[in-house]
Design a protein around this motif. Structure first.
Motif, short mmCIF file in Angstrom:
data_model
loop_
_atom_site.label_atom_id
_atom_site.label_comp_id
_atom_site.label_asym_id
_atom_site.label_seq_id
_atom_site.Cartn_x
_atom_site.Cartn_y
_atom_site.Cartn_z
N ASP A 30 0.85 -1.18 0.00
CA ASP A 30 0.00 0.00 0.00
C ASP A 30 0.89 1.23 0.00
OD1 ASP A 30 -2.27 1.52 0.06
OD2 ASP A 30 -2.64 1.27 2.20
N TYR A 31 0.94 1.91 -1.13
CA TYR A 31 1.69 3.15 -1.25
C TYR A 31 0.73 4.28 -0.92
CZ TYR A 31 5.15 0.25 -3.56
OH TYR A 31 6.06 -0.74 -3.83
N GLU A 32 0.59 4.55 0.38
CA GLU A 32 -0.46 5.45 0.87
C GLU A 32 -0.40 6.83 0.25
OE1 GLU A 32 0.63 5.03 4.93
OE2 GLU A 32 -1.05 3.69 5.32
N ARG A 33 0.78 7.40 0.21
CA ARG A 33 0.90 8.79 -0.25
C ARG A 33 0.51 8.93 -1.72
NH1 ARG A 33 5.98 8.98 3.16
NH2 ARG A 33 5.26 9.97 5.07
N GLU A 34 0.77 7.89 -2.50
CA GLU A 34 0.42 7.94 -3.92
C GLU A 34 -1.01 7.46 -4.17
OE1 GLU A 34 3.20 6.30 -2.89
OE2 GLU A 34 4.80 7.59 -3.60
N ARG A 36 -2.23 4.27 -4.08
CA ARG A 36 -2.32 3.09 -4.92
C ARG A 36 -1.86 1.87 -4.15
NH1 ARG A 36 2.93 2.41 -7.81
NH2 ARG A 36 4.34 3.87 -6.85
N THR A 37 -2.35 0.73 -4.54
CA THR A 37 -1.95 -0.55 -3.97
C THR A 37 -1.56 -1.45 -5.13
OG1 THR A 37 -3.51 -0.29 -2.16
CG2 THR A 37 -2.67 -2.50 -2.54
N LEU A 38 -0.42 -2.09 -5.01
CA LEU A 38 0.10 -2.90 -6.10
C LEU A 38 0.42 -4.31 -5.64
CD1 LEU A 38 2.67 -0.37 -7.62
CD2 LEU A 38 0.38 -0.85 -8.45
N VAL A 39 0.23 -5.28 -6.53
CA VAL A 39 0.65 -6.65 -6.25
C VAL A 39 2.17 -6.67 -6.24
CG1 VAL A 39 0.68 -9.02 -7.12
CG2 VAL A 39 -1.42 -7.66 -7.26
N GLU A 40 2.74 -7.34 -5.27
CA GLU A 40 4.18 -7.43 -5.11
C GLU A 40 4.62 -8.85 -5.45
OE1 GLU A 40 7.76 -6.73 -4.81
OE2 GLU A 40 6.66 -5.05 -3.97
N GLU A 41 5.52 -8.98 -6.38
CA GLU A 41 5.96 -10.31 -6.82
C GLU A 41 7.31 -10.71 -6.24
OE1 GLU A 41 3.99 -12.26 -8.26
OE2 GLU A 41 2.45 -10.87 -8.91
N ALA A 42 7.75 -10.04 -5.19
CA ALA A 42 9.06 -10.29 -4.61
C ALA A 42 9.16 -11.71 -4.04
CB ALA A 42 9.35 -9.27 -3.51
N LEU A 66 -7.46 -4.61 -6.84
CA LEU A 66 -6.59 -3.68 -6.11
C LEU A 66 -6.60 -2.29 -6.73
CD1 LEU A 66 -3.41 -5.80 -5.36
CD2 LEU A 66 -5.12 -5.03 -3.75
N ALA A 67 -6.76 -2.21 -8.03
CA ALA A 67 -6.70 -0.92 -8.71
C ALA A 67 -8.00 -0.12 -8.62
CB ALA A 67 -6.35 -1.13 -10.18
N ARG A 72 -10.38 2.23 -1.78
CA ARG A 72 -9.47 3.12 -1.07
C ARG A 72 -10.29 4.06 -0.22
NH1 ARG A 72 -4.73 1.85 -2.28
NH2 ARG A 72 -3.95 3.41 -0.87
N SER A 73 -9.78 4.40 0.94
CA SER A 73 -10.46 5.36 1.80
C SER A 73 -9.45 6.39 2.27
CB SER A 73 -11.10 4.66 3.00
OG SER A 73 -10.10 4.14 3.85
N ILE A 74 -9.94 7.52 2.70
CA ILE A 74 -9.07 8.56 3.23
C ILE A 74 -9.07 8.44 4.75
CG2 ILE A 74 -8.70 11.05 3.46
CD1 ILE A 74 -8.21 9.95 0.65
N ALA A 75 -7.91 8.32 5.33
CA ALA A 75 -7.77 8.22 6.78
C ALA A 75 -6.98 9.42 7.27
CB ALA A 75 -7.05 6.94 7.15
N ASP A 76 -7.40 9.96 8.39
CA ASP A 76 -6.73 11.13 8.96
C ASP A 76 -5.82 10.62 10.08
OD1 ASP A 76 -5.93 13.61 9.69
OD2 ASP A 76 -7.81 14.20 10.61
#
Length: 186
Positions: A30-34, A36-42, A66-67, A72-76
């Motif tokens: 979860d790249y909060e600042r951007e 977006r959430t991406l699948v990680e294949e590591a 995921l896209a 997505r929600s905004i959290a304070d």
């Protein structure tokens, strides 16, 4: 649901990740600042600064979703203030610290309630139209997946301590933990 506490070496990470993937799971960051959430294949659970790593069941939450912005929600919270975050069903993987040469202390944790699976926030008013039972089936799928991870770790990894809060030591982490004085001979 109790959290799963771990001491694990890189090889333990890789083997655990292989088990998760064999059971239909995948990793997402979860790249909060951007926003977006991406699948990680590591191949490992390597931490990336300013991201959160989730383990998700493809059956409970297909990776194509995921896209979708609706999940997505905004959290304070935090120093940045308003941040976007993934609101779908997930298990959080959280690394803490290195406790011995090449051994990481980490945990899996998750808490599911049926309201979580009614869909993206806001949850008020119950399930959305077209979902008479919300996403309770997804909650059951993800709970079963989380329990399978816990059984796998409890069955094949050594316990350090007792009770539900015992830390499980990956087989490849045991020699380094013993050398560092964290574990004694069994």
């Amino acid at each position: 649901m109790t959290q799963i506490n771990l001491y694990l070496a890189k090889q333990d990470e890789a083997e655990l990740l292989q088990f998760i993937r064999s059971r239909g799971g995948y990793l997402a960051r979860d790249y909060e600042r951007e926003g977006r959430t991406l699948v990680e294949e590591a191949a490992t659970f390597d931490a990336v600064p300013d991201t959160r790593l989730f383990v998700i069941s493809d059956e409970a939450f297909p990776r194509e979703q995921l896209a979708e912005a609706r999940w997505r929600s905004i959290a304070d919270y935090g120093p940045v203030g308003q941040r976007s975050q993934f609101a779908g069903p997930k298990i959080l993987y959280e690394p803490f610290e290195t406790v011995a040469e090449g051994v990481l202390h980490a945990r899996f944790w998750a808490g599911f309630s049926s309201v979580t699976f009614y869909g993206p926030p806001p949850f008020s008013g119950g399930p959305p139209a077209g979902y008479p039972h919300g996403f309770e089936d997804k909650a059951n799928l993800l709970t079963g997946f989380y329990n399978a991870i816990g059984r796998h770790v409890r069955k094949g990894w050594r316990a350090h301590g007792s009770g539900p809060g015992a830390v499980r030591c990956g087989p490849n982490a045991v020699p380094a933990l013993m050398a560092a004085g964290w574990l004694e001979e069994a």
